[in-house]
Design a protein around this motif. Structure first.
Motif, PDB file in Angstrom:
ATOM      1  N   PHE A 101       0.702  -1.212   0.015  1.00  0.00           N
ATOM      2  CA  PHE A 101      -0.030   0.085  -0.153  1.00  0.00           C
ATOM      3  C   PHE A 101       0.871   1.216   0.081  1.00  0.00           C
ATOM      4  CE2 PHE A 101      -2.907  -3.106   2.020  1.00  0.00           C
ATOM      5  CZ  PHE A 101      -3.862  -2.712   1.183  1.00  0.00           C
ATOM      6  N   GLY A 102       1.900   1.304   0.252  1.00  0.00           N
ATOM      7  CA  GLY A 102       2.810   2.657   0.479  1.00  0.00           C
ATOM      8  C   GLY A 102       3.682   2.824  -0.560  1.00  0.00           C
ATOM      9  N   ASP A 103       4.397   3.918  -0.590  1.00  0.00           N
ATOM     10  CA  ASP A 103       5.301   4.293  -1.896  1.00  0.00           C
ATOM     11  C   ASP A 103       6.289   3.323  -2.001  1.00  0.00           C
ATOM     12  OD1 ASP A 103       4.986   7.688  -2.195  1.00  0.00           O
ATOM     13  OD2 ASP A 103       3.672   6.585  -1.030  1.00  0.00           O
ATOM     14  N   VAL A 104       6.716   2.394  -1.099  1.00  0.00           N
ATOM     15  CA  VAL A 104       7.527   1.459  -1.318  1.00  0.00           C
ATOM     16  C   VAL A 104       7.237   0.617  -2.616  1.00  0.00           C
ATOM     17  CG1 VAL A 104       8.782  -0.761  -0.343  1.00  0.00           C
ATOM     18  CG2 VAL A 104       8.364   1.241   1.016  1.00  0.00           C
ATOM     19  N   ARG A 105       5.960   0.606  -2.984  1.00  0.00           N
ATOM     20  CA  ARG A 105       5.636  -0.358  -4.186  1.00  0.00           C
ATOM     21  C   ARG A 105       5.894   0.239  -5.406  1.00  0.00           C
ATOM     22  NH1 ARG A 105       1.511   3.478  -3.305  1.00  0.00           N
ATOM     23  NH2 ARG A 105       0.491   4.094  -5.157  1.00  0.00           N
ATOM     24  N   LEU A 106       6.464   1.563  -5.386  1.00  0.00           N
ATOM     25  CA  LEU A 106       7.001   2.283  -6.514  1.00  0.00           C
ATOM     26  C   LEU A 106       8.594   2.289  -6.707  1.00  0.00           C
ATOM     27  CD1 LEU A 106       5.071   5.513  -6.223  1.00  0.00           C
ATOM     28  CD2 LEU A 106       4.520   3.598  -7.585  1.00  0.00           C
ATOM     29  N   TRP A 107       9.172   1.625  -5.682  1.00  0.00           N
ATOM     30  CA  TRP A 107      10.710   1.405  -5.772  1.00  0.00           C
ATOM     31  C   TRP A 107      11.179   0.835  -7.000  1.00  0.00           C
ATOM     32  CZ3 TRP A 107      12.696  -0.311  -0.270  1.00  0.00           C
ATOM     33  CH2 TRP A 107      12.640   0.995   0.616  1.00  0.00           C
ATOM     34  N   SER A 108      12.144   1.178  -7.663  1.00  0.00           N
ATOM     35  CA  SER A 108      12.748   0.544  -8.782  1.00  0.00           C
ATOM     36  C   SER A 108      14.359   0.362  -8.688  1.00  0.00           C
ATOM     37  CB  SER A 108      12.400   1.305 -10.118  1.00  0.00           C
ATOM     38  OG  SER A 108      13.157   0.643 -10.986  1.00  0.00           O
ATOM     39  N   PRO A 109      14.850  -0.782  -8.571  1.00  0.00           N
ATOM     40  CA  PRO A 109      14.057  -2.209  -8.716  1.00  0.00           C
ATOM     41  C   PRO A 109      13.297  -2.227  -7.439  1.00  0.00           C
ATOM     42  CG  PRO A 109      16.725  -2.178  -9.108  1.00  0.00           C
ATOM     43  CD  PRO A 109      16.380  -0.846  -8.470  1.00  0.00           C
ATOM     44  N   ALA A 110      12.412  -3.074  -7.661  1.00  0.00           N
ATOM     45  CA  ALA A 110      11.395  -3.464  -6.781  1.00  0.00           C
ATOM     46  C   ALA A 110      11.972  -4.399  -5.591  1.00  0.00           C
ATOM     47  CB  ALA A 110      10.202  -4.261  -7.272  1.00  0.00           C
ATOM     48  N   LEU A 111      11.436  -3.922  -4.272  1.00  0.00           N
ATOM     49  CA  LEU A 111      11.866  -4.628  -3.169  1.00  0.00           C
ATOM     50  C   LEU A 111      11.412  -6.174  -3.178  1.00  0.00           C
ATOM     51  CD1 LEU A 111      12.869  -4.290  -0.109  1.00  0.00           C
ATOM     52  CD2 LEU A 111      10.578  -3.953   0.546  1.00  0.00           C
ATOM     53  N   ASP A 112      12.401  -6.945  -2.900  1.00  0.00           N
ATOM     54  CA  ASP A 112      12.132  -8.253  -2.875  1.00  0.00           C
ATOM     55  C   ASP A 112      11.498  -8.793  -1.326  1.00  0.00           C
ATOM     56  OD1 ASP A 112      12.146 -11.135  -2.314  1.00  0.00           O
ATOM     57  OD2 ASP A 112      14.010 -11.372  -3.551  1.00  0.00           O
TER      58      ASP A 112
ATOM     59  N   TRP B 198      16.889  -3.885  -0.005  1.00  0.00           N
ATOM     60  CA  TRP B 198      16.961  -3.097  -1.087  1.00  0.00           C
ATOM     61  C   TRP B 198      18.480  -2.764  -1.438  1.00  0.00           C
ATOM     62  CZ3 TRP B 198      18.512   1.332  -3.475  1.00  0.00           C
ATOM     63  CH2 TRP B 198      18.056   1.543  -4.576  1.00  0.00           C
ATOM     64  N   ALA B 199      19.194  -2.336  -0.516  1.00  0.00           N
ATOM     65  CA  ALA B 199      20.573  -1.848  -0.542  1.00  0.00           C
ATOM     66  C   ALA B 199      21.508  -3.127  -1.181  1.00  0.00           C
ATOM     67  CB  ALA B 199      21.072  -1.320   0.745  1.00  0.00           C
ATOM     68  N   ASN B 200      21.237  -4.195  -0.297  1.00  0.00           N
ATOM     69  CA  ASN B 200      21.736  -5.516  -0.830  1.00  0.00           C
ATOM     70  C   ASN B 200      21.555  -6.208  -2.180  1.00  0.00           C
ATOM     71  OD1 ASN B 200      21.832  -7.104   2.691  1.00  0.00           O
ATOM     72  ND2 ASN B 200      23.270  -5.449   1.834  1.00  0.00           N
ATOM     73  N   SER B 201      20.530  -5.791  -2.709  1.00  0.00           N
ATOM     74  CA  SER B 201      20.164  -6.089  -4.191  1.00  0.00           C
ATOM     75  C   SER B 201      20.679  -5.256  -5.076  1.00  0.00           C
ATOM     76  CB  SER B 201      18.534  -6.204  -4.178  1.00  0.00           C
ATOM     77  OG  SER B 201      18.119  -4.697  -4.430  1.00  0.00           O
ATOM     78  N   GLN B 202      21.324  -4.051  -4.597  1.00  0.00           N
ATOM     79  CA  GLN B 202      22.106  -3.216  -5.456  1.00  0.00           C
ATOM     80  C   GLN B 202      23.568  -3.307  -5.274  1.00  0.00           C
ATOM     81  OE1 GLN B 202      20.102  -1.549  -7.621  1.00  0.00           O
ATOM     82  NE2 GLN B 202      18.792  -2.773  -6.633  1.00  0.00           N
ATOM     83  N   GLY B 203      23.983  -4.505  -4.520  1.00  0.00           N
ATOM     84  CA  GLY B 203      25.387  -4.772  -4.258  1.00  0.00           C
ATOM     85  C   GLY B 203      25.860  -3.710  -3.001  1.00  0.00           C
ATOM     86  N   LYS B 204      25.146  -3.124  -2.371  1.00  0.00           N
ATOM     87  CA  LYS B 204      25.561  -2.182  -1.239  1.00  0.00           C
ATOM     88  C   LYS B 204      25.365  -2.714   0.016  1.00  0.00           C
ATOM     89  CE  LYS B 204      25.298   0.995  -4.919  1.00  0.00           C
ATOM     90  NZ  LYS B 204      24.687   2.204  -4.960  1.00  0.00           N
ATOM     91  N   SER B 205      26.255  -2.204   1.177  1.00  0.00           N
ATOM     92  CA  SER B 205      26.181  -2.708   2.359  1.00  0.00           C
ATOM     93  C   SER B 205      25.517  -1.660   3.328  1.00  0.00           C
ATOM     94  CB  SER B 205      27.903  -2.820   2.709  1.00  0.00           C
ATOM     95  OG  SER B 205      28.488  -1.787   2.687  1.00  0.00           O
ATOM     96  N   SER B 206      25.194  -0.532   2.847  1.00  0.00           N
ATOM     97  CA  SER B 206      24.657   0.667   3.677  1.00  0.00           C
ATOM     98  C   SER B 206      23.517   1.235   3.064  1.00  0.00           C
ATOM     99  CB  SER B 206      25.501   1.880   3.892  1.00  0.00           C
ATOM    100  OG  SER B 206      27.006   1.250   4.407  1.00  0.00           O
ATOM    101  N   TRP B 207      22.464   1.902   3.779  1.00  0.00           N
ATOM    102  CA  TRP B 207      21.457   2.357   3.278  1.00  0.00           C
ATOM    103  C   TRP B 207      21.114   3.862   3.607  1.00  0.00           C
ATOM    104  CZ3 TRP B 207      18.034   4.289   6.640  1.00  0.00           C
ATOM    105  CH2 TRP B 207      17.838   3.413   7.977  1.00  0.00           C
ATOM    106  N   GLY B 208      20.520   4.779   2.745  1.00  0.00           N
ATOM    107  CA  GLY B 208      20.091   5.874   2.870  1.00  0.00           C
ATOM    108  C   GLY B 208      18.706   5.932   3.028  1.00  0.00           C
ATOM    109  N   GLU B 209      17.939   6.974   3.555  1.00  0.00           N
ATOM    110  CA  GLU B 209      16.518   7.170   3.476  1.00  0.00           C
ATOM    111  C   GLU B 209      16.242   8.549   3.264  1.00  0.00           C
ATOM    112  OE1 GLU B 209      13.585   6.226   3.329  1.00  0.00           O
ATOM    113  OE2 GLU B 209      12.282   7.671   4.303  1.00  0.00           O
ATOM    114  N   LYS B 210      15.388   8.862   2.121  1.00  0.00           N
ATOM    115  CA  LYS B 210      14.980  10.135   1.742  1.00  0.00           C
ATOM    116  C   LYS B 210      13.609  10.470   1.781  1.00  0.00           C
ATOM    117  CE  LYS B 210      14.405  12.104  -1.703  1.00  0.00           C
ATOM    118  NZ  LYS B 210      13.063  13.075  -2.578  1.00  0.00           N
ATOM    119  N   THR B 211      13.006  10.764   2.958  1.00  0.00           N
ATOM    120  CA  THR B 211      11.535  11.123   2.728  1.00  0.00           C
ATOM    121  C   THR B 211      11.250  12.372   3.472  1.00  0.00           C
ATOM    122  OG1 THR B 211      10.882   8.757   2.890  1.00  0.00           O
ATOM    123  CG2 THR B 211       9.004  10.361   3.309  1.00  0.00           C
ATOM    124  N   PRO B 212      11.091  13.350   2.972  1.00  0.00           N
ATOM    125  CA  PRO B 212      11.017  14.882   3.567  1.00  0.00           C
ATOM    126  C   PRO B 212      10.016  14.712   4.833  1.00  0.00           C
ATOM    127  CG  PRO B 212      11.363  15.201   1.507  1.00  0.00           C
ATOM    128  CD  PRO B 212      11.017  13.862   1.585  1.00  0.00           C
TER     129      PRO B 212
END
Length: 337
Positions: A101-112, A136-150
């Motif tokens: 239901f949330g905006d996460v459904r719009l993530w690209s690539p999609a969340l597994d 999501w970060a791991n799916s991009q080969g990343k070990s850290s995440w950032g969040e941007k929602t004002p």
């Protein structure tokens, strides 16, 4: 637009009604701790360069920053409807609804979702959010995440409780340029009075956060500095969050994944840095508009180093304020048609 009080809550009640009594009462079994090297919360008023900054950080080889999640402002205050978030199945229900239901459904690539579910490594709302971000970060080969929602400026307190070591990054932009950008966007304020009020309200919340968090360093970035000398600003940012600088951050426009924003913003994000994208308010706004913005935002402008166009600003009468508010409401209704 999702009607959270009807479609979402109906789905939740329907699911819970069909569960066998007691099926969610199993104790939470802690999984092995999921590794995440770094967590970053990017803050900034709408149209202040948060999208640009997040795309730059996302190009870092170690950090993944998806689109806005709106997880806290849409779900945190209704978390009690999911039962006991110390119970794994209740957490999985929450995760699936955020993704559905949330905006996460719009993530690209999609969340597994299944992978994110496996990464839940503790009790509580924060563990669910962390699992989504790590997955999501791991799916991009990343070990850290950032969040941007004002909008998460209103949920910084629980976020800091959930992630005590999270790095806070705040980007500011001249409110006169912010107002110009806000008015041109499809959503949001539709005149300079409402836009200035929104900017000032956000910056006041940031000032309050700083006063309440004197022991925590907040990394400040000015949008204008980012345009003028992006490499230096990004180097300082990387030093502040504890990672090595990478030139790949300047290639943000190479990211061709779909991005949920207005067409103008999307076009700007898909080309090299627009170094001349500052000071447009001088050409576009009337003297009255400039004076109104500066009057509303005077204190925060001074705090963040933005000089007014004149020393003495005329006060805005109550009737004129009312007219601005009515004008904004009408224009917002028309913009949605």
């Amino acid at each position: 637009v999702v009607n959270w009080d009807s479609s979402w809550s109906h789905t939740y009640r329907r699911r819970v009604r069909h569960q066998r009594p007691g099926c969610y009462k199993a104790s939470f079994v802690r999984e092995p701790q999921v590794s995440c090297q770094l967590r970053i919360l990017i803050l900034g008023a709408q149209r202040s360069g948060t999208s640009l900054l997040s795309r730059m950080i996302n190009q870092h080889p170690e950090i993944g920053v998806p689109q806005e999640s709106h997880a806290y402002n849409h779900f945190y205050n209704i978390r009690h409807l999911y039962g006991d978030l110390a119970v794994r199945k209740d957490q999985e229900l929450l995760l699936r609804d955020i993704a559905r239901f949330g905006d996460v459904r719009l993530w690209s690539p999609a969340l597994d979702i299944e992978d994110a579910s496996r990464k839940i490594s503790g009790p509580g709302f924060g563990a669910v959010f962390d699992a989504m971000m790590i997955s999501w970060a791991n799916s991009q080969g990343k070990s850290s995440w950032g969040e941007k929602t004002p909008s998460h400026i209103d949920f910084v307190d629980p976020i800091l409780v959930h992630f005590p070591d999270i790095k806070l990054v705040h980007i500011t932009r001249d409110p006169r340029d912010v107002c110009l950008s806000m008015i041109r966007a499809r959503f949001g304020p539709k005149n300079f009075f409402a836009a200035a009020t929104a900017w000032n309200k956000y910056l006041s919340k940031m000032t309050d956060l700083k006063e309440r968090s004197t022991s925590r360093k907040i990394i400040e970035i000015r949008y204008e500095d980012l345009l003028a000398d992006p490499q230096s600003v990004l180097r300082n940012l990387c030093t502040g969050i504890g990672v090595d600088y990478s030139d790949s951050m300047l290639q943000f426009y190479d990211d061709r994944h779909p991005y949920n924003t207005d067409l103008t913003n999307l076009e700007n994000l898909r080309k090299p840095l627009m170094t001349n994208n500052a000071g447009k308010w001088r050409r576009e706004f009337s003297p009255r508009a400039i004076e109104t913005i500066e009057y509303i935002a005077a204190a925060n402008m001074a705090h963040y180093g933005y000089s007014p166009s004149r020393d003495i600003l005329p006060e805005i009468s109550k009737p004129r304020q009312l007219l601005y508010k009515l004008d904004n409401r009408l224009k917002r209704i028309v913009s949605m048609i």
